[in-house]
Design a protein around this motif. Structure first.
Motif, mmCIF file in Angstrom:
data_model
loop_
_atom_site.group_PDB
_atom_site.id
_atom_site.type_symbol
_atom_site.label_atom_id
_atom_site.label_comp_id
_atom_site.label_asym_id
_atom_site.label_seq_id
_atom_site.Cartn_x
_atom_site.Cartn_y
_atom_site.Cartn_z
ATOM 1 N N LYS A 171 0.830 -1.202 0.000
ATOM 2 C CA LYS A 171 0.000 0.000 0.000
ATOM 3 C C LYS A 171 0.869 1.258 0.000
ATOM 4 O O LYS A 171 0.537 2.260 -0.644
ATOM 5 C CB LYS A 171 -0.921 -0.019 1.226
ATOM 6 C CG LYS A 171 -1.910 1.135 1.273
ATOM 7 C CD LYS A 171 -2.998 0.902 2.311
ATOM 8 C CE LYS A 171 -2.460 0.912 3.721
ATOM 9 N NZ LYS A 171 -3.545 0.890 4.734
ATOM 10 N N GLU A 174 2.053 1.722 -3.563
ATOM 11 C CA GLU A 174 0.954 2.214 -4.410
ATOM 12 C C GLU A 174 0.702 3.695 -4.173
ATOM 13 O O GLU A 174 0.429 4.453 -5.125
ATOM 14 C CB GLU A 174 -0.318 1.410 -4.126
ATOM 15 C CG GLU A 174 -0.240 -0.037 -4.599
ATOM 16 C CD GLU A 174 -1.394 -0.883 -4.092
ATOM 17 O OE1 GLU A 174 -1.586 -1.997 -4.624
ATOM 18 O OE2 GLU A 174 -2.100 -0.440 -3.151
ATOM 19 N N SER A 175 0.807 4.120 -2.908
ATOM 20 C CA SER A 175 0.576 5.531 -2.571
ATOM 21 C C SER A 175 1.663 6.417 -3.171
ATOM 22 O O SER A 175 1.370 7.475 -3.751
ATOM 23 C CB SER A 175 0.535 5.704 -1.052
ATOM 24 O OG SER A 175 -0.437 4.883 -0.463
ATOM 25 N N PRO A 191 -4.989 5.450 -4.522
ATOM 26 C CA PRO A 191 -5.694 4.315 -3.889
ATOM 27 C C PRO A 191 -6.620 4.762 -2.752
ATOM 28 O O PRO A 191 -6.260 5.632 -1.959
ATOM 29 C CB PRO A 191 -4.565 3.441 -3.339
ATOM 30 C CG PRO A 191 -3.282 4.092 -3.683
ATOM 31 C CD PRO A 191 -3.545 5.332 -4.449
ATOM 32 N N GLU A 192 -7.795 4.139 -2.679
ATOM 33 C CA GLU A 192 -8.791 4.525 -1.661
ATOM 34 C C GLU A 192 -8.244 4.382 -0.246
ATOM 35 O O GLU A 192 -8.550 5.193 0.633
ATOM 36 C CB GLU A 192 -10.048 3.650 -1.810
ATOM 37 C CG GLU A 192 -10.905 4.028 -3.007
ATOM 38 C CD GLU A 192 -12.200 3.239 -3.033
ATOM 39 O OE1 GLU A 192 -12.550 2.632 -1.996
ATOM 40 O OE2 GLU A 192 -12.863 3.223 -4.085
ATOM 41 N N GLY A 194 -5.014 4.417 0.523
ATOM 42 C CA GLY A 194 -3.613 4.817 0.479
ATOM 43 C C GLY A 194 -3.193 5.678 1.658
ATOM 44 O O GLY A 194 -4.030 6.167 2.428
#
Length: 553
Positions: A171, A174-175, A191-192, A194
């Motif tokens: 995560k 991804e952030s 990302p939701e 994140g």
């Protein structure tokens, strides 16, 4: 103090009462709550009643006659049907002061690390963002408890468990990758779940400046995310190390969770449990029989899809600690792990260790208050106030001291306005001011009388006849006992109370008596000798907590 005096008493009594050898393990020395009952009270007469077939009061009178000649006691009296109250002599307090001045800021500490080798694991923050206040409180509790163990005589290894495997690291990548792409493409989706905050943007900007071409060259976006994950993790971990070092906290071991899986340690631990008959299969999953050691149900360690549970990694991590041969280990955990401890303890006991081999100290939440209102947000983190921000505002010493003012397993409200006050209302200012006042007296003695208390000198402490002087000497004598008790009971917060009480006794003395006495040099030297002992005792306590011994305020 108590153990030393107890040993001397037993040695003194053995000549006339050989039966004492039968009960010496049960002998207790207590410190009475009221000074009129002496400095110490001993229960030996009650314990000897059965082997001697006499009333405790008769035995107490016999013991009194033996101990009255003991040089450490100025008076021995019988009270309460058989209790013996002991009043310590000036000779004893003279020896205490000599010991303090000899040992300095190690006053009362064990000279050798001969009690065993232990591991204390604390902080262990996910390397996905800055340290928050909970991490800071855990850092203080873990570090100070480690200091206490070293004081008692243990060899301590401080350990940080790096949570660098699993979903949170992905995560993070991804952030960072999303923020990296948003520099050129503002509409690139974030990302939701994140990680938010300025620090993610700062990492992305660094990557854009120095690694842009490399990241864009990856054909597979997953490769780009993995690269961002690893880079961000290392960058944040270095920042965590830097912030902890600035906070006075350093570790001997940085243990990577990821390496549990890449080096086969998880498989090794499971194989060990399998050979012990602790493993079975059910419904396509692999289970460990934690109910054999008190857990409420058995636990899955390998899911039906073949992946390991988080619990499997924890078992492997503690199996690795077990193989390192520690006498016991201590984990400092957040309060949300309360329910997790029984299952881990059950798994660990399957290794063949004693029940108390693994010990846990829990850390409750910290709330910040300013002008009576809770402070919730940090611009940089986006969701919480960072440890670094708090230290920059109120100072390292105040943060450490305030984090220690309550048992770690209770919630703590941190009053920023109080921590900033330069008055006796602020407890850390109050205790540091005691040290600074003594240093000021010493400077003045050198300037006015050409007498330097910083140098070694002799003094006649029999001249110290004031009640407050006896209170201070008694307080100094029991400090090692109080420190050891705090360490053995895993109560590092008790150090703040010990320090505050000593500072309070000193401030009263300072406000009511003179130290620089022109017409009585012998009394002046005696009082300065006492002050020197108080200062070294304060320095011992400050060193254990990690507080600065300020010399001017």
């Amino acid at each position: 103090m108590k153990e030393e005096i107890k040993a001397q008493i037993i040695k003194q009594l053995e000549k006339d009462i050989p039966e004492i050898s039968q009960i010496k393990q049960k002998i207790k020395l207590d410190i009475p709550k009221e000074d009129r009952f002496g400095d110490l009270s001993i229960n030996v007469a009650f314990l000897l009643a059965k082997p001697l077939k006499k009333k405790p009061i008769e035995i107490a009178e016999q013991i009194k006659s033996i101990l009255e000649s003991f040089p450490y006691f100025s008076k021995v009296e019988v009270a309460g049907g058989g209790f013996i109250n002991l009043f310590l002599s000036k000779e004893y307090y003279r020896d205490v002061l000599k010991q303090i001045l000899k040992e300095k800021d190690r006053y009362g500490a064990s000279p050798e690390k001969n009690k065993g080798r232990i591991n204390v694991e604390f902080v262990s923050a996910n390397p996905t963002g800055p340290l928050h206040l909970g991490h800071g409180r855990g850092a203080v509790v873990g570090n100070v408890q480690s200091n206490l163990y070293e004081y008692i005589g243990y060899k301590v290894e401080r350990e940080f468990y790096i949570n660098d495997a699993g979903r949170q690291i992905k995560k993070l990548g991804e952030s960072v990758y999303a923020r990296f792409r948003q520099i050129d493409q503002p509409d690139y989706p974030f990302p939701e779940d994140g990680y938010h905050g300025d620090y993610i943007k700062e990492i992305a900007q660094h990557l854009y400046k120095y690694e842009r071409e490399k990241i864009l060259s990856f054909v597979d976006e997953k490769q780009a995310v993995d690269f961002c994950s690893e880079f961000a993790k290392e960058m944040l971990l270095e920042k965590i190390k830097e912030d902890l070092k600035d906070f006075g906290v350093e570790f001997d071991i940085w243990f990577s969770e990821k390496k549990l899986y890449t080096t086969g340690k998880v498989e090794e631990a499971i194989q060990f449990l399998k050979e012990k008959g602790m493993i079975y299969e059910k419904e396509g999953a692999v289970w460990v029989k934690t109910t054999l050691y008190g857990d409420d149900k058995d636990r899955v360690i390998i899911k039906s899809d073949g992946s390991y549970t988080y619990f499997a990694g924890d078992i492997a991590y503690h199996y690795d600690k077990f193989k390192r041969g520690y006498d016991f280990i201590v984990n400092v955990w957040g309060a949300d792990h309360h329910g997790y401890f029984p299952r881990l303890k059950a798994a660990v006991m399957a290794f063949g260790v004693p029940e108390n081999w693994i010990r846990v100290m829990f850390i409750q939440l910290v709330k910040l208050f300013r002008k009576g209102q809770e402070v919730k947000m940090s611009k940089r983190s986006g969701s919480f106030v960072t440890l670094k921000e708090l230290i920059e505002e109120v100072g390292k010493d105040a943060v450490i001291y305030f984090f220690l003012t309550k048992d770690s397993n209770t919630h703590l409200n941190f009053d920023i306005d109080l921590a900033l006050k330069k008055s006796s209302e602020n407890p850390v200012y109050y205790v540091q001011y005691a040290h600074a006042r003594i240093c000021s007296v010493f400077r003045e003695a050198k300037e006015r009388f050409s007498f330097d208390p910083e140098q070694d000198f002799e003094a006649d402490i029999s001249l110290l006849k004031e009640d407050q002087e006896r209170v201070l000497m008694k307080h100094l004598a029991v400090i090692p006992d109080l420190i050891r008790e705090a360490g053995e009971k895993q109560q590092p917060h008790k150090l703040t109370q010990i320090t505050y009480d000593l500072a309070s006794d000193f401030h009263y003395y300072y406000n009511h008596f003179k130290f620089l006495i022109k017409d009585d040099e012998n009394l002046m030297r005696a009082r300065l000798y006492l002050l020197k002992g108080i200062r070294e005792a304060l320095r011992t306590l400050f060193k254990l907590m990690g507080i600065t011994p300020v010399e001017r305020m």
